[in-house]
Write a protein that holds these residues in place. Structure first.
Motif, mmCIF file in Angstrom:
data_model
loop_
_atom_site.group_PDB
_atom_site.id
_atom_site.type_symbol
_atom_site.label_atom_id
_atom_site.label_comp_id
_atom_site.label_asym_id
_atom_site.label_seq_id
_atom_site.Cartn_x
_atom_site.Cartn_y
_atom_site.Cartn_z
ATOM 1 N N SER A 64 0.752 -1.089 0.092
ATOM 2 C CA SER A 64 0.077 0.084 -0.136
ATOM 3 C C SER A 64 1.044 1.257 0.032
ATOM 4 O O SER A 64 1.921 1.178 0.728
ATOM 5 N N LEU A 65 0.439 2.256 -0.929
ATOM 6 C CA LEU A 65 1.081 3.419 -0.902
ATOM 7 C C LEU A 65 0.226 4.595 -0.574
ATOM 8 O O LEU A 65 -0.938 4.760 -1.218
ATOM 9 N N THR A 66 0.420 5.258 0.694
ATOM 10 C CA THR A 66 -0.572 6.112 1.273
ATOM 11 C C THR A 66 -0.650 7.591 0.655
ATOM 12 O O THR A 66 0.446 7.933 -0.040
ATOM 13 N N LEU A 101 -0.885 -3.999 -5.567
ATOM 14 C CA LEU A 101 -0.552 -2.720 -5.109
ATOM 15 C C LEU A 101 -1.564 -1.846 -5.079
ATOM 16 O O LEU A 101 -2.520 -1.575 -5.992
ATOM 17 N N LYS A 102 -1.915 -1.335 -3.839
ATOM 18 C CA LYS A 102 -2.965 -0.228 -3.483
ATOM 19 C C LYS A 102 -2.317 1.103 -3.460
ATOM 20 O O LYS A 102 -1.542 1.187 -2.578
ATOM 21 N N GLY A 114 6.933 4.118 -9.768
ATOM 22 C CA GLY A 114 8.304 3.776 -9.147
ATOM 23 C C GLY A 114 8.088 2.399 -8.206
ATOM 24 O O GLY A 114 9.051 1.687 -8.284
ATOM 25 N N VAL A 115 7.097 2.449 -7.715
ATOM 26 C CA VAL A 115 6.759 1.326 -6.623
ATOM 27 C C VAL A 115 6.546 0.056 -7.708
ATOM 28 O O VAL A 115 7.261 -1.112 -7.498
ATOM 29 N N PHE A 116 6.005 0.068 -8.534
ATOM 30 C CA PHE A 116 5.530 -0.997 -9.313
ATOM 31 C C PHE A 116 6.770 -1.466 -10.089
ATOM 32 O O PHE A 116 6.927 -2.817 -10.279
ATOM 33 N N LYS A 117 7.610 -0.345 -10.605
ATOM 34 C CA LYS A 117 9.047 -0.832 -11.155
ATOM 35 C C LYS A 117 9.777 -1.694 -10.111
ATOM 36 O O LYS A 117 10.394 -2.600 -10.621
ATOM 37 N N THR A 118 9.888 -1.082 -8.897
ATOM 38 C CA THR A 118 10.656 -1.950 -7.913
ATOM 39 C C THR A 118 9.982 -3.214 -7.857
ATOM 40 O O THR A 118 10.947 -4.099 -7.718
ATOM 41 N N LEU A 119 8.768 -3.171 -7.862
ATOM 42 C CA LEU A 119 8.103 -4.768 -7.573
ATOM 43 C C LEU A 119 8.399 -5.648 -8.915
ATOM 44 O O LEU A 119 8.897 -6.945 -8.705
ATOM 45 N N PHE A 124 8.441 -10.445 -9.196
ATOM 46 C CA PHE A 124 7.421 -10.944 -8.726
ATOM 47 C C PHE A 124 6.703 -11.192 -10.153
ATOM 48 O O PHE A 124 6.594 -10.344 -11.097
ATOM 49 N N PRO A 125 5.973 -12.220 -10.214
ATOM 50 C CA PRO A 125 5.375 -12.938 -11.602
ATOM 51 C C PRO A 125 4.204 -12.211 -11.707
ATOM 52 O O PRO A 125 3.811 -12.078 -12.958
ATOM 53 N N GLY A 126 3.249 -11.675 -10.733
ATOM 54 C CA GLY A 126 2.237 -11.024 -11.163
ATOM 55 C C GLY A 126 1.955 -9.978 -10.149
ATOM 56 O O GLY A 126 2.113 -9.922 -9.157
#
Length: 138
Positions: A64-66, A101-102, A114-119, A124-126
């Motif tokens: 989660s990203l607030t 990712l929320k 940026g958080v998505f790219k880190t993941l 992570f496969p999905g």
């Protein structure tokens, strides 16, 4: 008092204790249910046609990203410096783990990306982005 009928007492049903118990249970469930949601509380963006979720028996890891920029991994706040390290440990434990990712709708797209790219870099496969259905919201 109960009325007499042919020499015996007629029982009367008292539903007050039953109603009291049911109301207490209702209040308990109303308080507990919001706590069951995975991840931190964020104001999700709404879309018109969201994808149907995969029917998986495995519980995904929720990131989660607030709106204030705080990062959470499954309701536990993680400092940005240790974010990638903690997720690498999750990935090493289960390489097939899914991630949801929320991100709060007030967060800039560049931060979410940026958080998505880190993941993605971790491997992570999905990775799914959680949103709410705009049609159901109206």
């Amino acid at each position: 008092m109960s009325a007499r009928r042919s020499g015996g007492l007629v029982p009367e049903m008292n539903v007050t204790p039953l109603v009291d118990v049911v109301l207490v249970l209702l209040i308990i469930f109303m308080v507990v249910t919001p706590q069951l949601e995975a991840g931190a509380a964020v104001d999700l963006p709404a879309v018109v046609n969201p994808d149907k979720g995969e029917e998986n028996s495995l519980t995904p890891t929720t990131v989660s990203l607030t709106a204030q920029g705080a990062l959470f991994v499954d309701k536990k706040e993680v400092p940005r410096a240790r974010f990638a390290e903690q997720l690498r440990a999750v990935h090493e434990k289960d390489p097939e783990a899914r991630v949801v990712l929320k991100a709060d709708r007030g967060v800039r797209y560049a931060e979410v990306r940026g958080v998505f790219k880190t993941l993605q870099d971790i491997g992570f496969p999905g990775i799914s982005l959680q949103v709410i259905d705009l049609k159901k919201q109206e």
